[in-house]
Design an enzyme around this catalytic site. Structure first.
Site, PDB file in Angstrom:
ATOM      1  N   ARG A   1       0.861  -1.184   0.000  1.00 47.93           N
ATOM      2  CA  ARG A   1       0.000   0.000   0.000  1.00 47.93           C
ATOM      3  C   ARG A   1       0.898   1.235   0.000  1.00 47.93           C
ATOM      4  O   ARG A   1       1.690   1.429   0.918  1.00 47.93           O
ATOM      5  CB  ARG A   1      -0.893  -0.008   1.246  1.00 47.93           C
TER       6      ARG A   1
ATOM      7  N   HIS B   1      -2.765  10.794   0.788  1.00 51.47           N
ATOM      8  CA  HIS B   1      -2.189  10.611   2.125  1.00 51.47           C
ATOM      9  C   HIS B   1      -1.590  11.956   2.533  1.00 51.47           C
ATOM     10  O   HIS B   1      -0.404  12.076   2.812  1.00 51.47           O
ATOM     11  CB  HIS B   1      -1.159   9.477   2.131  1.00 51.47           C
TER      12      HIS B   1
ATOM     13  N   GLU C   1      -7.241   8.558   6.479  1.00 56.67           N
ATOM     14  CA  GLU C   1      -7.534   9.266   7.733  1.00 56.67           C
ATOM     15  C   GLU C   1      -8.007  10.703   7.525  1.00 56.67           C
ATOM     16  O   GLU C   1      -7.356  11.650   7.976  1.00 56.67           O
ATOM     17  CB  GLU C   1      -6.305   9.247   8.649  1.00 56.67           C
TER      18      GLU C   1
ATOM     19  N   ASN D   1      -7.135   1.937  10.231  1.00 57.33           N
ATOM     20  CA  ASN D   1      -5.809   2.060  10.828  1.00 57.33           C
ATOM     21  C   ASN D   1      -5.971   1.991  12.338  1.00 57.33           C
ATOM     22  O   ASN D   1      -6.655   2.836  12.931  1.00 57.33           O
ATOM     23  CB  ASN D   1      -5.161   3.400  10.467  1.00 57.33           C
TER      24      ASN D   1
ATOM     25  N   TYR E   1      -3.885   1.551  16.041  1.00 59.14           N
ATOM     26  CA  TYR E   1      -2.599   1.535  16.742  1.00 59.14           C
ATOM     27  C   TYR E   1      -2.720   1.278  18.238  1.00 59.14           C
ATOM     28  O   TYR E   1      -1.860   0.647  18.831  1.00 59.14           O
ATOM     29  CB  TYR E   1      -1.860   2.867  16.543  1.00 59.14           C
TER      30      TYR E   1
ATOM     31  N   GLU F   1      -3.326  -0.047   8.296  1.00 55.40           N
ATOM     32  CA  GLU F   1      -2.117   0.321   9.047  1.00 55.40           C
ATOM     33  C   GLU F   1      -2.198  -0.242  10.449  1.00 55.40           C
ATOM     34  O   GLU F   1      -3.258  -0.229  11.078  1.00 55.40           O
ATOM     35  CB  GLU F   1      -1.962   1.847   9.188  1.00 55.40           C
TER      36      GLU F   1
HETATM   37  C1  FCB Z   1      -1.042   7.263  10.828  1.00 56.82           C
HETATM   38  C2  FCB Z   1      -0.649   7.794   9.469  1.00 56.82           C
HETATM   39  C3  FCB Z   1       0.668   7.286   8.959  1.00 56.82           C
HETATM   40  C4  FCB Z   1       1.705   7.137  10.050  1.00 56.82           C
HETATM   41  C5  FCB Z   1       1.138   6.422  11.258  1.00 56.82           C
HETATM   42  C6  FCB Z   1       2.111   6.238  12.376  1.00 56.82           C
HETATM   43  O1  FCB Z   1      -1.907   8.150  11.425  1.00 56.82           O
HETATM   44  O2  FCB Z   1      -1.640   7.478   8.519  1.00 56.82           O
HETATM   45  O3  FCB Z   1       1.083   8.125   7.922  1.00 56.82           O
HETATM   46  O4  FCB Z   1       2.247   8.367  10.356  1.00 56.82           O
HETATM   47  O5  FCB Z   1       0.013   7.104  11.736  1.00 56.82           O
END
Ligand code: FCB
Length: 453
Positions: free
Chosen positions: A78, A122, A167, A299, A301, A360
């Site tokens: 990607r 992006h 995002e 995404n 995290y 992500e």
């Molecule tokens: C996300 C972004 C990506 C990267 C990660 C850590 O929010 O999409 O570009 O910076 O965080």
């Protein structure tokens, strides 16, 4: 030995990157200036005043990077297209050299048996468009549709997986609301129309891509966290609702045909952020935004725990686990894999997308290469392993998760943090541009090979 954790056949294992974070060559071959070029060149915006001028020099080293991906056994990649490389003025004249770069990249990936997943936006908006008002004005959505048409005509015969925006919440709220990201404006009366034009241009782009790329699958990538209340108090629960509404439902609800969430319209009205109501919505917009998509990209995290009864009554986000590197990444983001099972279940059972991708997920740790050139980044491997188990649980529960994109292939320019944060499974020596596959990368290669572990 049989795997304990076995993924479905044809599960797509990939990595993700973004143009501004890796390419460098910020004004090569006719590329126009982007909002991120302007923002990073303005002192004081980025830690250490780092810029993406050179970054991973991927614009020149892309062939090597494809070889690296091949060695890692990746099934998919990607990446994002830099809009100002294609249309330096945002619209109008096409820069053939920019198109050629991505066209060759796509051919190189296909030759290596790696499926390209293209993200159109992006975040590196052409600066010319920002000067005309940026995402808060409707004409930027029109320009995005023109750009989508150009790029999907050029690549649509070979690229079959498309993501419109990455995002959009971050672009709207951090670009125009808090000003931590480009273009650095701090005005919610701009941020809210910006969110609408991002969504509108998403819906318009879906049809354009389908016209230009037969059997293409199109989606959008939203960021999502697992929100939890620190207690059952009304205030804590309300903070979870409000944050989730701002960062996720404001975008997911309209995409799935539910319109903007009324609780957040009320919040924004109270804040004074809607002086003229929702007057930027024109008849038909909400139908366009809800144009059916083939998949939803998420995404994920970390989680956020919301606690409002702090000494100064200032709502705060806190984390509950001990402060060890196993539980905390260097971004200060908690390693909370259960949240990944949680968001997948929630999004699927709430919105019923046809298909989901984790577009992500990954962790920042700065473990450097040792004298042998190995990078023993065991905490990243731990983060990945626990998240893969969490993802597997969601699949077992019936979530149609079709693939996973690790953030990121390479250490790269991490926005306001500059080069301090390293998310790669490949270490980049920024002085020499040498790459070193980290231990987590070697571990990932084995997972891909065995489709499990
Ligand atoms: C996300 C972004 C990506 C990267 C990660 C850590 O929010 O999409 O570009 O910076 O965080």
């Amino acid at each position: 030995m049989a795997n304990k954790i076995q993924f479905p056949e044809n599960f797509i294992w990939g990595v993700a990157t973004a143009s501004y974070q890796i390419e460098g060559s910020w004004k090569k071959h006719g590329k126009g200036e982007s909002t991120w070029d302007r923002f990073t060149h303005t002192p004081g915006n980025i830690r250490n005043n780092d810029t993406g001028d050179v970054a991973d020099d991927h614009y020149r080293l892309w062939k090597k990077d494809i070889s690296l991906m091949k060695k890692l056994g990746l099934k998919a990649y990607r990446f994002s297209i830099s809009w100002p490389r294609i249309l330096p003025a945002g619209r109008g004249k096409v820069n053939q050299k920019g198109l050629d770069f991505y066209s060759k990249l796509v051919d190189g990936l296909l030759d290596a048996n790696i499926i390209p997943f293209v993200t159109l936006d992006h975040w590196d908006l052409p600066q010319v468009l920002e000067d005309e008002g940026g995402w808060p004005v409707r004409s930027t959505a029109e320009a995005f549709v023109e750009y989508t048409d150009v790029i999907s005509r050029a690549l649509g015969d070979r690229v079959k997986n498309w993501i419109t925006h990455n995002e959009p919440a971050v672009v709207a709220w951090m670009g125009y609301g808090t000003g931590i990201h480009a273009p650095g404006l701090k005005d919610y009366t701009l941020a809210i129309p910006a969110s609408h034009h991002l969504l509108l241009s998403h819906g318009q782009a879906v049809s354009v891509i389908h016209n230009n790329s037969q059997n293409a699958e199109v989606g959008i990538t939203l960021n999502i966290s697992w929100g939890m209340a620190a207690s059952n108090s009304r205030a804590d629960l309300d903070a979870v609702r409000s944050t989730d509404g701002e960062w996720f439902r404001w975008f997911a609800d309209p995409v799935f045909g539910r319109g903007y969430p009324s609780d957040k319209i009320a919040d924004y009205t109270k804040m004074g952020a809607l002086p003229n109501g929702m007057d930027f919505i024109q008849p038909g917009d909400m139908e366009i935004i809800a144009t059916p998509i083939e998949f939803m990209g998420l995404n994920y995290y970390s989680r956020h725990v919301h606690r409002t009864n702090t000494p100064d009554n200032d709502p705060q986000i806190t984390f509950e686990q001990p402060k060890t590197p196993e539980h905390w990444t260097e971004m200060g983001w908690e390693n909370y894999p259960d949240g990944l099972t949680g968001i997948l279940g929630r999004v699927y059972f709430n919105y019923q997308p046809r298909k989901l991708y984790i577009t992500e997920n990954g962790a920042s740790y700065s473990t450097p290469p040792n004298e042998k050139g190995n990078v023993p980044d065991e905490y990243r491997t731990h983060y990945l392993r626990t998240h893969f188990i969490a993802m597997h649980k969601a699949i077992q529960a019936g979530v149609p998760l079709a693939g996973y994109f690790l953030w990121s292939l390479l250490d790269n320019f991490e926005w306001s943090w500059g080069y301090m944060q390293r998310f790669g499974i490949v270490w980049v020596d920024y002085e020499t541009q040498k790459r070193y596959v980290k231990d987590s990368g070697k571990w990932y290669r084995n997972v891909i090979r065995k489709n499990g572990f």
